[in-house]
Design a protein around this motif. Sequence first.
Motif, PDB file in Angstrom:
ATOM      1  N   TYR A  53      -6.737   6.506  -5.811  1.00 23.90           N
ATOM      2  CA  TYR A  53      -5.910   5.352  -5.440  1.00 23.90           C
ATOM      3  C   TYR A  53      -4.913   5.724  -4.335  1.00 23.90           C
ATOM      4  O   TYR A  53      -4.681   4.934  -3.417  1.00 23.90           O
ATOM      5  CB  TYR A  53      -5.151   4.813  -6.647  1.00 23.90           C
ATOM      6  N   VAL A  56      -5.265   2.430   3.752  1.00 28.05           N
ATOM      7  CA  VAL A  56      -4.829   1.058   4.044  1.00 28.05           C
ATOM      8  C   VAL A  56      -3.584   1.079   4.921  1.00 28.05           C
ATOM      9  O   VAL A  56      -3.468   0.275   5.864  1.00 28.05           O
ATOM     10  CB  VAL A  56      -4.593   0.273   2.733  1.00 28.05           C
ATOM     11  N   ALA A  94       0.833  -1.205   0.000  1.00 30.50           N
ATOM     12  CA  ALA A  94       0.000   0.000   0.000  1.00 30.50           C
ATOM     13  C   ALA A  94       0.866   1.253   0.000  1.00 30.50           C
ATOM     14  O   ALA A  94       0.536   2.244  -0.658  1.00 30.50           O
ATOM     15  CB  ALA A  94      -0.940  -0.002   1.206  1.00 30.50           C
ATOM     16  N   ALA A 106      -4.807   4.007  -0.721  1.00 33.44           N
ATOM     17  CA  ALA A 106      -3.573   3.369  -0.245  1.00 33.44           C
ATOM     18  C   ALA A 106      -3.152   3.952   1.098  1.00 33.44           C
ATOM     19  O   ALA A 106      -2.703   3.222   1.988  1.00 33.44           O
ATOM     20  CB  ALA A 106      -2.464   3.533  -1.273  1.00 33.44           C
ATOM     21  N   LEU A 138      -9.805  -6.067  -0.534  1.00 33.81           N
ATOM     22  CA  LEU A 138      -8.662  -6.392  -1.389  1.00 33.81           C
ATOM     23  C   LEU A 138      -8.820  -7.764  -2.040  1.00 33.81           C
ATOM     24  O   LEU A 138      -8.401  -7.967  -3.182  1.00 33.81           O
ATOM     25  CB  LEU A 138      -7.367  -6.323  -0.591  1.00 33.81           C
TER      26      LEU A 138
END
Length: 180
Positions: free
Chosen positions: A71, A78, A28, A75, A103
């Motif tokens: 994105y 995460v 990530a 990320a 995921l």
Amino acid sequence: MFGAAKGAKRSRPFATWRIVVWLVMLLAAVGFVINTYASVVLAGAVGAVSPEAIAAGAGDPRVGMMWSLAYALAAFAVVVVTLGTLRWRDWGRRAMRVVALLLLVWSAYTAWVSFDQWQQLGVVLTQAGLPAQLLAAGEKHRTILIVGLVLKVVSVPVLGWLSWVLGSARVRQQFARLPF
């Protein structure tokens, strides 16, 4: 000379799931860096493309910039969840279960798409009369697709296992119920 006062030491056994959480965090973090860089590059291209060119069919860099930014933010989220899990926070464990399932679904879907692309590229490369350079580039791309496909297929059961193990009673008991 002066010993530091130490509290009661909590013994936690070796846990394989922590290695998987570390790998998720590292991937990530790489995704965050790559997509942040892509957002910056595409932001610089926003002014370079005229509205007339976009209307004529040129790609709008704002769309790519927004996807890269989305994105990058995902990320980053995460990474925050994995750090919470690695710091033994119960909110991190619960969120990591959801992230692992998301995921898992994403990996399964993108594996299916990669498999379809791999098959289509195989059909295209069997056509007669293709230049040698195009064949070589196509085979290289097909190899990259199959390696990515294998990694995604392997990640699906691993992420399912991670979500399951984080919900098990043995792991739940090790997490502290702290607010943050």
